[in-house]
Design a protein around this motif. Structure first.
Motif, PDB file in Angstrom:
ATOM      1  N   TYR A  10       0.817  -1.204   0.000  1.00 25.95           N
ATOM      2  CA  TYR A  10       0.000   0.000   0.000  1.00 25.95           C
ATOM      3  C   TYR A  10       0.855   1.261   0.000  1.00 25.95           C
ATOM      4  O   TYR A  10       2.011   1.241   0.400  1.00 25.95           O
ATOM      5  N   LEU A  11       0.233   2.361  -0.405  1.00 24.23           N
ATOM      6  CA  LEU A  11       0.833   3.675  -0.193  1.00 24.23           C
ATOM      7  C   LEU A  11       0.660   3.968   1.293  1.00 24.23           C
ATOM      8  O   LEU A  11      -0.429   3.809   1.840  1.00 24.23           O
ATOM      9  N   LEU A  12       1.730   4.386   1.941  1.00 27.56           N
ATOM     10  CA  LEU A  12       1.684   4.587   3.385  1.00 27.56           C
ATOM     11  C   LEU A  12       1.714   6.066   3.734  1.00 27.56           C
ATOM     12  O   LEU A  12       2.579   6.803   3.275  1.00 27.56           O
ATOM     13  N   SER A  13       0.741   6.475   4.536  1.00 25.44           N
ATOM     14  CA  SER A  13       0.812   7.794   5.153  1.00 25.44           C
ATOM     15  C   SER A  13       1.016   7.568   6.641  1.00 25.44           C
ATOM     16  O   SER A  13       0.685   6.506   7.174  1.00 25.44           O
ATOM     17  N   ALA A  14       1.598   8.545   7.300  1.00 25.15           N
ATOM     18  CA  ALA A  14       1.887   8.424   8.726  1.00 25.15           C
ATOM     19  C   ALA A  14       1.455   9.692   9.436  1.00 25.15           C
ATOM     20  O   ALA A  14       1.573  10.794   8.895  1.00 25.15           O
ATOM     21  N   GLY A  15       0.953   9.517  10.634  1.00 28.04           N
ATOM     22  CA  GLY A  15       0.500  10.663  11.403  1.00 28.04           C
ATOM     23  C   GLY A  15       0.535  10.371  12.887  1.00 28.04           C
ATOM     24  O   GLY A  15       1.003   9.324  13.328  1.00 28.04           O
ATOM     25  N   VAL A  16       0.004  11.314  13.631  1.00 27.59           N
ATOM     26  CA  VAL A  16       0.028  11.220  15.087  1.00 27.59           C
ATOM     27  C   VAL A  16      -1.346  11.584  15.634  1.00 27.59           C
ATOM     28  O   VAL A  16      -1.941  12.585  15.225  1.00 27.59           O
ATOM     29  N   VAL A  17      -1.831  10.758  16.543  1.00 22.12           N
ATOM     30  CA  VAL A  17      -2.974  11.135  17.364  1.00 22.12           C
ATOM     31  C   VAL A  17      -2.362  11.978  18.472  1.00 22.12           C
ATOM     32  O   VAL A  17      -1.620  11.468  19.316  1.00 22.12           O
ATOM     33  N   ASP A  38      -9.665  14.620  10.475  1.00 24.39           N
ATOM     34  CA  ASP A  38      -8.650  13.580  10.630  1.00 24.39           C
ATOM     35  C   ASP A  38      -7.621  14.061  11.636  1.00 24.39           C
ATOM     36  O   ASP A  38      -7.602  15.228  12.031  1.00 24.39           O
ATOM     37  N   PHE A  39      -6.751  13.155  12.031  1.00 25.59           N
ATOM     38  CA  PHE A  39      -5.585  13.497  12.822  1.00 25.59           C
ATOM     39  C   PHE A  39      -4.510  13.996  11.850  1.00 25.59           C
ATOM     40  O   PHE A  39      -4.562  13.684  10.655  1.00 25.59           O
ATOM     41  N   PRO A  40      -3.521  14.751  12.318  1.00 25.38           N
ATOM     42  CA  PRO A  40      -2.453  15.185  11.413  1.00 25.38           C
ATOM     43  C   PRO A  40      -1.734  13.978  10.802  1.00 25.38           C
ATOM     44  O   PRO A  40      -1.329  13.063  11.525  1.00 25.38           O
ATOM     45  N   LYS A  41      -1.611  13.979   9.475  1.00 21.17           N
ATOM     46  CA  LYS A  41      -0.924  12.873   8.792  1.00 21.17           C
ATOM     47  C   LYS A  41      -0.591  13.282   7.366  1.00 21.17           C
ATOM     48  O   LYS A  41      -1.119  14.265   6.850  1.00 21.17           O
ATOM     49  N   GLY A  42       0.289  12.508   6.741  1.00 23.39           N
ATOM     50  CA  GLY A  42       0.629  12.736   5.345  1.00 23.39           C
ATOM     51  C   GLY A  42       1.481  11.597   4.822  1.00 23.39           C
ATOM     52  O   GLY A  42       1.855  10.679   5.560  1.00 23.39           O
ATOM     53  N   MET A  43       1.795  11.669   3.553  1.00 26.00           N
ATOM     54  CA  MET A  43       2.523  10.597   2.891  1.00 26.00           C
ATOM     55  C   MET A  43       3.954  10.473   3.422  1.00 26.00           C
ATOM     56  O   MET A  43       4.618  11.475   3.680  1.00 26.00           O
TER      57      MET A  43
END
Length: 150
Positions: A10-17, A38-43
């Motif tokens: 998959y294409l992965l995005s990452a973020g933080v709660v 959404d919570f802050p996240k991006g590719m």
């Protein structure tokens, strides 16, 4: 506990709660783009570690650098959505909570129109079904505290 799902397909995005305590109530940072919260996240960029990408995204989208990862680098991922994408979320506390919606140079404007610090009930009302398990995971850890006890 770290999720055992594979992100290789998959294409992965990452973020933080991101959580902060207000009058002993955990409040979660949500960002709104159009009508989507959404919570802050991006590719995750090529060659970038997802944990580092998550921290970068919180800075770029919300201006927060004071994150304390009390719960370590454990994460949860969403099921695949969109066109083969998954989102990985870590959990961190913000000590000051002073959000600044930065201008994205590619867009010429901030990526999000609004932010809110909301309690878990407010977050449940705003987040889509795909993010509900992420919120439950994070809120469970926060309510148990840093030592795993209620």
């Amino acid at each position: 506990m770290t999720s055992n799902k594979s992100s290789k397909e998959y294409l992965l995005s990452a973020g933080v709660v991101v959580v902060r305590r207000c009058d002993d109530t955990p409040r979660y940072l949500l960002l709104r783009a159009f009508s989507y919260w959404d919570f802050p996240k991006g590719m995750v960029e090529p060659g970038e570690d997802p944990f580092q990408a998550a921290q970068r995204e919180v800075w770029e989208e919300a201006g927060l650098r004071d994150l304390v990862f009390r719960w370590g680098k454990d994460f949860q991922e969403t099921p695949p959505y969109g066109i083969g994408k998954i989102a990985r979320y870590y959990l961190a506390e913000s000590l000051n909570g002073e959000v600044e919606l930065h201008i994205n140079p590619r867009l010429g404007r901030a990526e999000h129109e609004e932010f809110r610090w909301v309690d878990v009930a407010g977050a449940r009302r705003l987040l889509v079904a795909r993010l509900q398990p992420i919120l439950s995971w994070a809120d469970g850890l926060v309510r148990r505290g840093t030592d795993g006890r209620p």
